[in-house]
Design an enzyme around this catalytic site. Structure first.
Site, PDB file in Angstrom:
ATOM      1  N   GLU A 158      -9.990   5.688   7.281  1.00  0.00           N
ATOM      2  CA  GLU A 158      -7.945   6.485   7.323  1.00  0.00           C
ATOM      3  C   GLU A 158      -8.175   7.074   6.152  1.00  0.00           C
ATOM      4  O   GLU A 158      -6.861   7.875   6.761  1.00  0.00           O
ATOM      5  CB  GLU A 158      -7.465   5.149   6.384  1.00  0.00           C
ATOM      6  CG  GLU A 158      -7.855   3.727   7.135  1.00  0.00           C
ATOM      7  CD  GLU A 158      -7.985   2.192   6.451  1.00  0.00           C
ATOM      8  OE1 GLU A 158      -8.125   1.998   5.096  1.00  0.00           O
ATOM      9  OE2 GLU A 158      -5.858   2.123   6.864  1.00  0.00           O
ATOM     10  N   ARG A 166       1.004  -0.887   0.139  1.00  0.00           N
ATOM     11  CA  ARG A 166       0.185  -0.358   0.269  1.00  0.00           C
ATOM     12  C   ARG A 166       0.469   0.936   0.247  1.00  0.00           C
ATOM     13  O   ARG A 166       0.475   1.937  -0.677  1.00  0.00           O
ATOM     14  CB  ARG A 166      -1.155  -0.072   0.914  1.00  0.00           C
ATOM     15  CG  ARG A 166      -2.221   1.690   1.457  1.00  0.00           C
ATOM     16  CD  ARG A 166      -3.027   1.195   2.151  1.00  0.00           C
ATOM     17  NE  ARG A 166      -4.023  -0.160   1.783  1.00  0.00           N
ATOM     18  CZ  ARG A 166      -5.201   0.423   1.258  1.00  0.00           C
ATOM     19  NH1 ARG A 166      -5.048   1.518   0.791  1.00  0.00           N
ATOM     20  NH2 ARG A 166      -6.366  -0.214   0.844  1.00  0.00           N
TER      21      ARG A 166
END
Ligand code: MTE
Ligand code: HPA
Ligand code: MOS
Length: 779
Positions: free
Chosen positions: A730, A327
């Site tokens: 997030e 990520r």
């Protein structure tokens, strides 16, 4: 029953409404039970963990007899007492529950070596504190620093590479080049409720575990392995967590496994609740990163080629470091088109706690690197950093492919940033800041506006699935169960809104029950911000099935077409007549219509090829931007966030109040990471020195800026997400990059913006002061 009636005037949709968190009143009144608040069964015992005193060593022996002789102690055991596998690794099997016997390696100060079970928690903790005396081991030199591990080629997973175009050639041909070496620290989750599990032996070898976890299914799976029994014998339940933030995605496992093994051995209920210091010493955190970066660019600051090496401190085991680094690499682009790019990601193995998921899951670490570089590029060109950022934004219909090959076809960053910049008066305030600094030798102001793009979906395709179970009772009340967990983010509130909306019921008619592996099987962690996307869709699916059955029944009984039956405000209208929802349910029940249903959802269109590091890993992107203004004191390094303005994209919000809460919380949490939270390991002993709130400082209410304007962008998701909303958990963590770069801007003012401040994150008071002095010396 067949009273003629029209629908009441108020048919407002349930989704899209600002509602308080479903437990808000209970939270503030202290009436929302967390795992430790649940009534204890008679005979409950308490466990504590004996921890490794060494950062690196070879275990020789543990004198359990001394531990057993302590007052109140009922049992004490090491790895050899675990009936099944001594393993709680989530992806890689490199995470022992307890250090595995004589000859096994001690990997960090605080690694659990043995467990004690006693009549009281106090007694268990006193006995566990003998660890230093009862553990004999040989000391080996520890590696605490990620770069040192990198130099030694010590990794927890194989290095990752992601490249597009010819970065080396583009760099060589570029008219300008910057080379940077910098870093960002780790971050403790600091969930208010620490890790806890309460294991209750059940009949015929069963085990029930009440656990504060984002991932009940994985806890079930790992407990079954540790107990050497089938998954159907293990039930894991979580009503709510007092925060998880990623720290209870994988790392609740060790706690759940030890409690379950202790309960199996003693045949009694056993609770393991970590003390805050032990929580710091045992569990891992956000990965700190070091970067080496080279960037080639043109006069406008447009990136032509970029090479970056990222080295993460993974700690002693793999945990989720592979997907975290993936990520990170997939977010190095942030909102920018990078025509030629070569990235390398190394997850370095060190003798520290094993680092794990933390809000953003590597995404913030990836994006921070390019933001840092563009900030430096702007300063070196003497341009405004926002101008340089804008020049690099992904295009619409051109310059719109990510380095991993996914088209960015829902790009709204340019209009979003324009709206924020205009709304917060960026240009005017930039001049005001310059004017202030011109006449203020000691206090300096700084301003920065940073964008964000965050990919939504688990970056492991198969995890993007969810299930739900909806029960409609004969009084018209509804009980929803879904695979997601509630950690304060408001997931249950949103799912209840979705179900109420689908059945045309008032919010109060719907209740969401505790997450339970006996209700929904094989769930994914509540993570990657996908909780409401996945479970909202699954619950909608279940509710829709029930509504369709009811509609078919109603049309058959009273006439008309099933699709014409209307459900709203707790009433149902069929063929021009209205009735209470409960009345219809009763009538349907008598005709043996099924009033409960399961639902399922799998995100469409995802792909990922690990070998080539390419595909479409994200269903869509969430966007946002923030502008921060800071004031620093160049004599002390102290600073203050004066004002922050945020414009954030949550699509068509399911619940604007909850979303704004997530954005505010994410911003302040990220600001803590960027500026004040600092982890220090003793270089000699390898012990974490900052293992309590006395030495590890998180932001408080006093750190929230006096002027904090948070607005939602308000455009529906281009994708068919749940009611066209977007995930919000997030992405806001990246908004406070603006705080860091505003600080860097203020430090830079000391040298007339001619020197690039050597400032890494966290920008603590000491770091700011050192950077001020370095800039002054170089200017
Ligand atoms: N908000 C609160 N109050 N508490 C939390 O623990 N965790 C964050 C975010 N917001 C968290 C939170 C993280 S790391 C994630 S992945 C998401 O919530 C998970 O929930 P969601 O998918 O339902 O948004
Ligand atoms: N986020 C959180 N947890 C995960 C992810 C992710 O992207 N991928 C695998 N586990
Ligand atoms: Mo969040 S880090 O995906 O639990």
């Amino acid at each position: 029953m067949n009273r003629p009636e029209t629908l009441p005037a108020d048919t407002a949709a349930e989704v899209g409404r600002s509602r308080p968190h479903e437990s808000a009143a209970a939270h503030v009144a202290g009436r929302a039970p967390y795992t430790d608040d649940l009534p204890e069964l008679a005979g409950t015992l308490h466990a504590a963990l004996g921890l490794s005193p060494l950062a690196h060593g070879v275990l020789r022996a543990v004198d359990l007899a001394r531990v057993l002789a302590m007052p109140g102690v009922v049992d004490a055991f090491c790895a050899d007492a675990i009936p099944g596998e001594n393993q709680c690794g989530s992806l890689v099997k490199d995470d022992p529950i307890l250090v595995g016997g004589a000859g096994a390696t001690l990997r960090h100060v605080g690694q659990p070596v043995f467990a004690v079970v006693a009549r009281t928690r106090e007694a268990a903790r006193r006995a566990a504190a003998l660890a230093r005396e009862v553990i004999s081991a040989e000391t080996l030199p520890p590696v605490l620093d990620a770069l040192q591990a990198h130099a030694a080629g010590q990794y927890v997973v194989p290095p990752l590479k992601l490249a597009r175009g010819d970065a080396a050639a583009a760099l060589a041909a570029a008219p300008h080049r910057v080379e940077l070496d910098f870093g960002v620290g780790g971050q403790e989750h600091f969930y208010l409720e620490g890790q806890i599990a309460y294991a209750l032996p059940q009949e015929q070898g069963g085990m029930k575990v009440l656990c504060s976890t984002q991932h009940p299914s994985e806890m079930q799976h790992l407990v079954a392995h540790a107990l050497h029994c089938a998954s159907h014998a293990v039930q894991v339940e979580c009503r709510r967590m007092g925060g998880g933030f990623g720290g209870k995605e994988s790392q609740s496992a060790l706690i759940a496994c030890v409690a379950a093994v202790a309960a199996r051995r003693t045949g009694r209920p056993v609770k393991l609740r970590l003390d805050r210091d032990d929580d710091f010493l045992i569990t891992g955190r956000r990965h700190g990163f070091r970067y080496r970066l080279a960037l080639g660019h043109d006069e406008e600051g447009r990136v032509l080629g970029a090479e970056v090496v990222m080295v993460a401190n993974a700690g002693h085991s793999a945990d989720l470091s592979g997907p975290v680094m993936t990520r990170a690499l997939c977010h190095f682009d942030n909102a920018y088109w990078l025509p030629n790019v070569a990235m390398q990601g190394y997850a370095a193995r060190t003798n520290t706690q094993s680092n794990t998921a933390f809000r953003g899951f590597g995404g913030p670490q990836g994006a921070f690197a390019i933001e840092y570089a563009l900030d430096s590029v702007a300063r070196r060109l003497g341009r405004d950093a926002l101008e340089v950022r804008r020049a690099n934004f992904y295009g619409v219909g051109e310059r719109d492919i990510t380095p991993y090959g996914q088209p960015v076809d829902d790009n709204i960053i340019a209009p979003l940033v324009d709206e924020l910049a205009a709304g917060c008066g960026y240009a005017v305030r930039r001049e005001a800041v310059a004017a202030f600094n011109a006449t203020s030798p000691v206090l300096k102001k700084g301003l920065a506006l940073t964008p964000l793009k965050f990919g939504i979906s688990f970056n492991v395709v198969h995890l993007n699935q969810a299930g739900a179970l909806v029960h409609v009772y004969l009084d018209g009340s509804v009980l929803v169960n879904h695979g997601g967990t509630e950690m304060g983010q408001g997931l249950n509130t949103k799912v209840a809104q979705v179900v109420a909306h689908e059945l045309g019921l008032p919010f109060e008619a719907v209740r969401v029950s505790a997450t339970d592996t006996q209700k929904i099987a094989n769930t994914s962690a509540t993570a990657a911000s996908t909780g409401s996307d996945l479970n909202g869709k699954a619950a909608q699916d279940a509710a829709r099935r029930i509504r369709e059955r009811l509609a078919a029944f109603a049309a058959k009984r009273w006439g008309g077409e099933p699709q014409e039956v209307l459900f709203a405000n707790g009433r149902v209208v069929v063929a021009g007549q209205a009735m209470d929802f409960a009345e219809l349910c009763n009538a349907a029940y008598l005709e043996r219509v099924q009033l409960w249903s399961e639902g399922f959802y799998a995100t469409p269109g995802l792909s990922w090829d690990r070998q080539t590091m390419s595909g479409n890993p994200f269903y869509y992107f969430a966007w946002g931007a923030a502008c921060s203004e800071v004031l620093i004191d160049t004599l002390t390094g102290e600073w203050r966030l004066v004002r922050a303005d945020v414009l954030h994209d949550v699509g068509a919000s399911l619940n604007p109040a909850l979303d704004i809460g997530q954005i505010e919380g994410g911003f302040i949490q990220g600001m803590g990471w960027m500026t004040m939270e600092e982890l220090v390991w003793n270089p000699r002993t390898g012990a974490l020195a900052t293992h309590a709130p006395s030495t590890y400082k998180i932001p408080t209410a006093n750190d929230v800026p006096a002027e904090f304007n948070v607005h939602l962008y308000g455009r529906p998701n281009a994708r068919d997400s749940i009611h066209r909303s977007k995930a919000v958990g997030e992405p806001p963590l990246l908004l406070p990059f603006s705080v860091f770069f505003a600080i860097r801007d203020a430090v830079s003012a000391v040298g007339g913006h001619r020197v690039d401040p050597p400032l890494s994150a966290p920008a603590t008071g000491e770091a700011i002061l050192a950077a001020v002095q370095a800039v002054r010396a170089a200017a």
